[in-house]
Design a protein around this motif. Structure first.
Motif, PDB file in Angstrom:
ATOM      1  N   GLN A 139    -118.991 -26.892  34.524  1.00 15.61           N
ATOM      2  CA  GLN A 139    -118.756 -26.361  35.863  1.00 15.61           C
ATOM      3  C   GLN A 139    -117.258 -26.250  36.138  1.00 15.61           C
ATOM      4  O   GLN A 139    -116.444 -26.949  35.526  1.00 15.61           O
ATOM      5  N   VAL A 190    -120.476 -37.000  41.751  1.00 16.74           N
ATOM      6  CA  VAL A 190    -121.374 -35.966  41.231  1.00 16.74           C
ATOM      7  C   VAL A 190    -121.218 -35.887  39.721  1.00 16.74           C
ATOM      8  O   VAL A 190    -120.172 -36.206  39.163  1.00 16.74           O
ATOM      9  N   LEU A 208    -125.002 -29.472  39.849  1.00 19.81           N
ATOM     10  CA  LEU A 208    -124.461 -30.814  40.036  1.00 19.81           C
ATOM     11  C   LEU A 208    -125.585 -31.792  40.356  1.00 19.81           C
ATOM     12  O   LEU A 208    -126.479 -31.482  41.151  1.00 19.81           O
ATOM     13  N   ALA A 214    -121.855 -33.251  36.322  1.00 22.71           N
ATOM     14  CA  ALA A 214    -122.051 -31.856  35.949  1.00 22.71           C
ATOM     15  C   ALA A 214    -123.318 -31.692  35.123  1.00 22.71           C
ATOM     16  O   ALA A 214    -123.574 -32.450  34.185  1.00 22.71           O
ATOM     17  N   VAL A 235    -118.001 -25.582  44.073  1.00 17.00           N
ATOM     18  CA  VAL A 235    -118.370 -25.365  42.688  1.00 17.00           C
ATOM     19  C   VAL A 235    -118.490 -23.862  42.477  1.00 17.00           C
ATOM     20  O   VAL A 235    -118.962 -23.136  43.359  1.00 17.00           O
TER      21      VAL A 235
END
Length: 564
Positions: A313, A307, A242, A309, A370
């Motif tokens: 994810q 955030v 991330l 990726a 995650v």
């Protein structure tokens, strides 16, 4: 001569004996002893021969706190402590550490007046005696120093400072100490030093460990030595993880904490709402203690965690219910696609997509997991950020890349889950048991604790929640010797306004603890927002769930303290 020898033997026997045991919440007990030697003897015995269910041991001025793995084990340990033989001598033979000090502290003039020594007399008294590190506590690298005399015996401040600078040299009671980093504190400040009291890059992180001897040396100014140049190590390329687009108000990497290091002055830290982190990890197929991101969101866009990726994810967000918005980049001539996903549900965040966590509808903290967990460097076995000690990863920053780790333990994701209700604008009720120093307060103060609603002040943080209301009055004067504390402890400074300790709390404290929030409700406490209100309710001793009684401590069975 024989009578004199018998008298000495009797005094030694009195020192090496547990006088009483008090409950500290539901999973810890506090053994009271007479004298430092007795404290060190008990600590040494428990470290060499742990009792069944024992998790951690923390020595302090006149007490040893033992943390257990369950309420049942805590009650069993309380009984066993009274039967232990503590007659074996304790060996302490540390080296000498010289600490150059500039005597310019904010409280130096007040200490001079309190002691009647004058400023020059205080400096001379502090430098011309040798100090010994009796035990560690409060924070990593913070050693409680015992001197050769008690001419510098001064009380703590009536109200602790919210921030004491790193390197501050201080006095409280008969102890001296050096604050290893910026932190809250109620000691009297008499000077400062550039000595690094705690450094994880050293083989022994603490500059002065228990048993070391300390000599303070007065200087006009301190010179910090420049660190030796270190070869630059290129950061590993992150191919899956991330990217932090916006870190929000305060977003931190947290797991379930680092336990068992209180002897170094290190608190557990970890996620404040442990159930929400476990839920988020469970949803993406991680181990329960995998590292995730704890965040507090506010109304402005800059205050929201966003955030992106790097690679495809699998994510989940649990905790304070918030809008979860995913943006998919579009063609240069088209608007990006935007969609929302539900809380407590696993979802995919494809390479290049961004997730933004909005302001919570209720509650205060959200947890982003995650798949694989956040791969940060562990410190003392944990990836948690400890905001008080500075141990662990730094707060997240924009453009930072977080790699995913290998903490997944299931090949499939979890089903969407229901979440509990989170505190909002109403009153949050928290169950408490009597604290180890409830006897410092009369029935009127104990009733006032539970009869009123307490406002959570803006100065609150992960160290503790500062509460506002009608002050509670003590019935005892004088100072309480520093002793072990736990998350959930309600400490009462002389001003009478409670501080509810959270995960990053100092491991020892010198203000009486009137009550302790039961362990099972610490997650709920962590979700009470700034400006929210709390009402405390007495729970049965030993309970870890909802209160089953509204009795006050005076009406309970006398099992909160065990004495010889």
């Amino acid at each position: 001569m024989e009578t004199a020898m018998e008298t000495v033997a009797a005094r030694q026997a009195a020192v090496h004996k547990v006088n009483a045991v008090r409950a500290v919440g539901t999973r810890a007990v506090l053994a009271e002893l007479t004298g430092t030697e007795g404290v060190l003897a008990l600590q040494a015995l428990l470290l060499e021969h742990p009792l069944p269910g024992q998790l951690d041991v923390l020595a302090a001025a006149e007490t040893v706190m033992v943390t257990a793995d369950s309420p049942v084990a805590a009650r069993r340990i309380a009984a066993q402590l009274l039967q232990l033989d503590l007659t074996a001598p304790v060996q302490r033979d540390g080296g000498l550490v010289v600490i150059d000090t500039v005597y310019d502290g904010a409280d130096l003039a007040e200490v001079a007046e309190l002691t009647g020594l004058g400023i020059e007399g205080v400096i001379a008294a502090h430098c011309r005696q040798q100090w010994t590190v009796a035990f560690a506590g409060f924070a990593p690298g913070f050693g409680y120093l015992v001197g050769e005399n008690e001419v510098l015996n001064v009380p703590r401040r009536s109200s602790p400072r919210t921030a004491v600078p790193a390197g501050a040299v201080a006095l409280a009671g008969t102890y001296s100490a050096v604050y290893p980093r910026r932190s809250p504190g109620g000691w009297q400040l008499i000077g400062h030093t550039a000595a690094r009291m705690w450094d994880l890059d050293r083989e022994q992180p603490a500059l002065a460990a228990p048993g070391h001897r300390i000599q303070f040396r007065a200087v006009r100014e301190t010179v910090a030595l420049a660190p030796e140049p270190q070869p630059e190590t290129p950061a590993p390329e992150v191919t899956s993880g991330l990217r932090i687009v916006s870190p929000g108000l305060q977003s931190l990497i947290q797991d379930l904490g680092r336990h068992g290091h209180s002897g170094l002055g290190v608190s557990a830290a970890g996620a404040l709402d442990r159930a929400s982190l476990r839920r988020a990890n469970r949803l993406v197929g991680n181990a329960p203690g995998a590292a995730g991101i704890e965040t507090v969101a506010i109304e402005t866009a800059a205050g929201r965690l966003t955030v992106q990726a790097v690679g495809d994810q699998v994510l989940a967000v649990a905790g304070a219910p918030s809008e979860l918005a995913i943006t998919t980049p579009g063609r240069p001539d088209a608007e990006p696609d935007r969609r929302t996903v539900p809380m407590a549900t696993p979802f995919a965040l494809l390479d290049g997509e961004t997730l933004s966590i909005g302001a919570p509808e209720s509650g205060f903290r959200s947890y982003l997991a995650v798949r694989g967990g956040v791969d940060a460097a562990p410190v003392l076995g944990s990836r948690s950020t400890d905001t008080m000690s500075g141990i662990g990863p730094a707060p997240l920053t924009a453009r930072q890349l977080l790699a995913t780790g290998g903490d997944s333990e299931s090949g499939v994701v979890g089903h969407p889950e229901l979440q509990p209700e989170f505190p909002g604008t109403g009153v949050t009720v928290l169950d408490v048991v009597p604290g180890p120093r409830a006897d410092w307060f009369d029935a009127e103060a104990l009733e006032s604790l539970t009869a009123q609603e307490w406002l959570v002040k803006p100065q609150s943080n992960r160290v503790g929640m500062r509460l506002d209301g009608t002050p509670l009055q003590r019935t005892r004067d004088g100072e309480l010797a520093s002793e072990g504390t736990v998350a959930g402890a309600l400490q009462i400074p002389p001003e009478g306004l409670p501080v509810l300790f959270l995960a990053d709390h100092p491991i020892t404290g010198g203000y009486p603890v009137i009550a302790v929030v039961v362990d099972s409700q610490l997650d709920l406490a962590a979700q009470v927002p700034i400006g929210g209100t709390i009402r405390f309710r007495w729970a049965d001793s030993g309970t870890t769930g909802p209160a089953t009684s509204d009795r006050t401590p005076a009406e309970k069975a006398p099992d909160e303290e065990v004495s010889n």
